[in-house]
Enzyme design. Structure first.
Site, mmCIF file in Angstrom:
data_model
loop_
_atom_site.group_PDB
_atom_site.id
_atom_site.type_symbol
_atom_site.label_atom_id
_atom_site.label_comp_id
_atom_site.label_asym_id
_atom_site.label_seq_id
_atom_site.Cartn_x
_atom_site.Cartn_y
_atom_site.Cartn_z
ATOM 1 N N GLU A 126 46.860 22.086 46.791
ATOM 2 C CA GLU A 126 48.183 21.722 46.427
ATOM 3 C C GLU A 126 48.669 20.249 46.613
ATOM 4 O O GLU A 126 49.495 19.905 47.373
ATOM 5 C CB GLU A 126 49.168 22.743 46.920
ATOM 6 N N GLU A 181 46.065 30.194 42.970
ATOM 7 C CA GLU A 181 46.861 31.249 43.974
ATOM 8 C C GLU A 181 48.026 31.678 43.174
ATOM 9 O O GLU A 181 48.658 31.024 42.291
ATOM 10 C CB GLU A 181 47.378 30.318 45.176
#
Length: 580
Positions: free
Chosen positions: A391, A494
């Site tokens: 991320e 995710e």
């Protein structure tokens, strides 16, 4: 630095006591022990409730060994295990009786800024029949880490006290308010306090995986070909391939991780066809992490990662592996910043020293020869692709600098390893109007970089404030943009819907809502021909007790309807490439 758990065990052994008993070898012929009282201190590493005094609320207590990096000591060490309430926000007492008069009590206490939680110290002169509060000194220390605060507690106990306890109180989450590194000073021998049953301290088990020898070789790995791309598809040996699986963040940890064989045997049995897992290939700033300090690499941590890769390859499950972390979990970019005294995460993309530190780690990882298989990581087809980071947001960085970091880092990886795919690991934000506000990661433009092979996106509507319909559109939009505008495969690395198993809402209701969303999301993935899906996160039943109070996205084998969905849509996603 000496392992702190070894220090704690040494203190317990030196005192030679059981926490709920009395000094071993104390003996005497009925005079309460006889001899001159000796002041001793016993340390409890808080690894198990079984040794606590009977007046402890053991039915409401458990231990937590996760996210160790947030639970610091004043000296910079960590509480590797802490006592925590389990399944309740009611008071829960951690009590001690050592067969002698207690003099002092101290501990380290940790609480979460958003979830609260407190602690008080109490003493008893009559075997626990009555308790009174003790005025305990409390001093907050250290930096707030991922919203966790830390304080030392110390109390002088009254004369004649034979019991003391720490009572975990308050807070709106069971897991907030954790007690670690308890020390009790008491009089050993000569006391008029009647001793309890004799108990001898024994070595405690450790959550660090035991590295027993593994007989393995490259011949055990089932993969003969690397995953590649052809336009908007992943391909293996020239044939289109789609992937479905999940995440497990602790399986590669050397400070309490789940053995990979247990994880794999559980989920490959429950979900036939599961063929990919996303597992960290990073860890900075602590002993037992891959990189405890810049340029220093922990061999035992790497040996555990060797085993993870071997076990996944042996069982036919490929790995997606982030090389760093935007967040401070397991060190991440914040640890790199700390090494050079920087404060803004944007420095990670532009600071020459930090770039050098990171590239040194990446090169070491890629060139690593697996001690089980003898195959270098860069030559192992078990690894599906590398992600530059977990991320990685642009944050305060200028987009030009961020884009250049993505480009140059991906090219650096490929300059060492031309076998594996590279992606960003990003969440999929698109600019100033994203669900978390302004963030210039620019999903389409960044994934258009030539050295990036596929587009990564994540999905967390509860945290991001997306409606249910918006969350479905998030999948459709990101896969479609990857295929039609970028011209590359897309995978959702995710995704998760929250279930709070510690609140008053029946779990069945929350699980039903989650299942309904998962069905809609998977339908969108199948409809848009998403190339990979990795749900957050897959756990085993052995992890339920310590993860369920805080992990709202976890999927356990007991969640039968969710498991059935994963089984069904794994077959559908993998079947996409069988349709032509």
């Amino acid at each position: 630095m000496q392992n702190r758990r070894q220090v704690l065990r040494g203190a317990v052994a030196a005192a030679a006591v059981g926490l709920a008993g009395c000094p071993s070898g104390g003996g005497g012929d009925g005079d309460g022990g006889g001899g001159t009282p000796t002041e001793r201190t016993v340390t409890d590493a808080c690894e198990g409730v079984g040794d606590l005094a009977p007046s402890s609320d053991t039915d409401r207590l458990g231990t937590d060994s996760t996210n160790t990096e947030h639970f610091v000591h004043p000296d910079g060490g960590t509480d590797e295990v802490r006592f925590v309430r389990v399944g309740t926000t009611d008071d829960a007492a951690v009590a001690y009786a050592l067969g002698g008069e207690l003099r002092e009590a101290s501990a380290q206490f940790h609480w979460h800024e958003g979830a609260g939680g407190d602690v008080r110290v109490e003493e008893s002169p009559d075997g626990g029949d009555s308790w009174s509060a003790v005025d305990a000194a409390r001093e907050e220390y250290g930096e707030v880490s991922a919203s966790w605060h830390h304080a030392t507690l110390s109390a002088d106990l009254s004369g004649g006290v034979d019991r003391c306890r720490f009572v975990l109180t308050g807070g709106n989450k069971a897991w907030s308010g954790q007690l670690g590194h308890v020390e009790i000073t008491y009089l050993d021998g000569g006391s008029t306090v009647a001793p309890g049953s004799t108990a001898t301290a024994t070595p405690r088990s450790t959550p660090v995986p035991t590295l027993t020898p593994i007989e393995g070789s490259a011949d055990d790995v089932v993969f003969d070909h690397f995953v590649e791309t052809d336009g908007t598809e992943f391909v293996v040996d020239g044939e289109p391939a789609s992937f479905s699986g999940g995440n497990h963040p602790q399986v590669s940890r050397h400070d309490g991780g789940l053995p990979p064989k247990e994880l794999l045997s559980t989920w490959t049995d429950l979900v036939p066809g599961l063929d990919v897992m996303r597992v960290p290939a990073f860890g900075e700033g602590q002993e037992n992490y891959l990189q405890p300090a810049p340029g220093l690499f922990d061999e035992e941590a790497f040996r555990l990662l060797d085993r993870v890769i071997y076990q996944f390859g042996r069982m036919g499950v490929r790995l997606v592996m982030p090389l760093s972390n935007y967040w401070d979990w397991r060190g991440g970019i914040p640890q790199y910043l700390d090494w050079v005294g920087a404060s803004e995460k944007s420095a990670f993309y532009t600071n020459d020293e930090l770039v050098s530190y990171f590239r040194s780690f990446v090169e070491t990882l890629l060139e690593r020869e697996n001690t089980v298989t003898g195959v270098k990581y860069k030559n192992d087809p078990t690894i599906m692709l590398w992600e530059l980071a977990n991320e990685p947001r642009a944050g305060s960085a200028d987009y030009g600098a961020y884009k250049e970091w993505v480009k140059s880092t991906a090219e650096f990886v490929k300059g060492i390893d031309d076998n594996h795919l590279v992606s960003t690991g990003m969440e999929g934000f698109c600019g100033p109007d994203g669900p978390v506000g302004a963030d210039e990661t620019r999903y389409v433009e960044t994934h258009g970089i030539d050295a990036i092979d596929s587009a990564s996106y994540h999905l967390y509507p509860n945290a991001w404030g997306l409606s249910k319909d918006e969350s479905v559109e998030w999948i459709r939009r990101h896969t479609t943009e990857a295929h039609e505008e970028i011209g590359k495969p897309a995978y959702c690395g995710e995704f998760g819907w929250e279930v709070d198993r510690s609140d008053d809402t029946p779990d069945d209701e929350e699980l039903a809502e989650r299942n309904a969303m998962y069905e809609r999301w998977y339908e969108a993935m199948v409809d848009t021909r998403t190339d990979g899906a990795m749900v957050w996160d897959l756990r085993t039943e052995s992890e339920y007790e310590w993860t369920s109070p805080w992990n709202r996205h976890a999927i356990y084998p007991r969640d039968e309807e969710t498991v059935a969905l994963l089984k069904n849509y794994t077959q559908q996603i993998r079947g996409l490439t069988d349709e032509g």
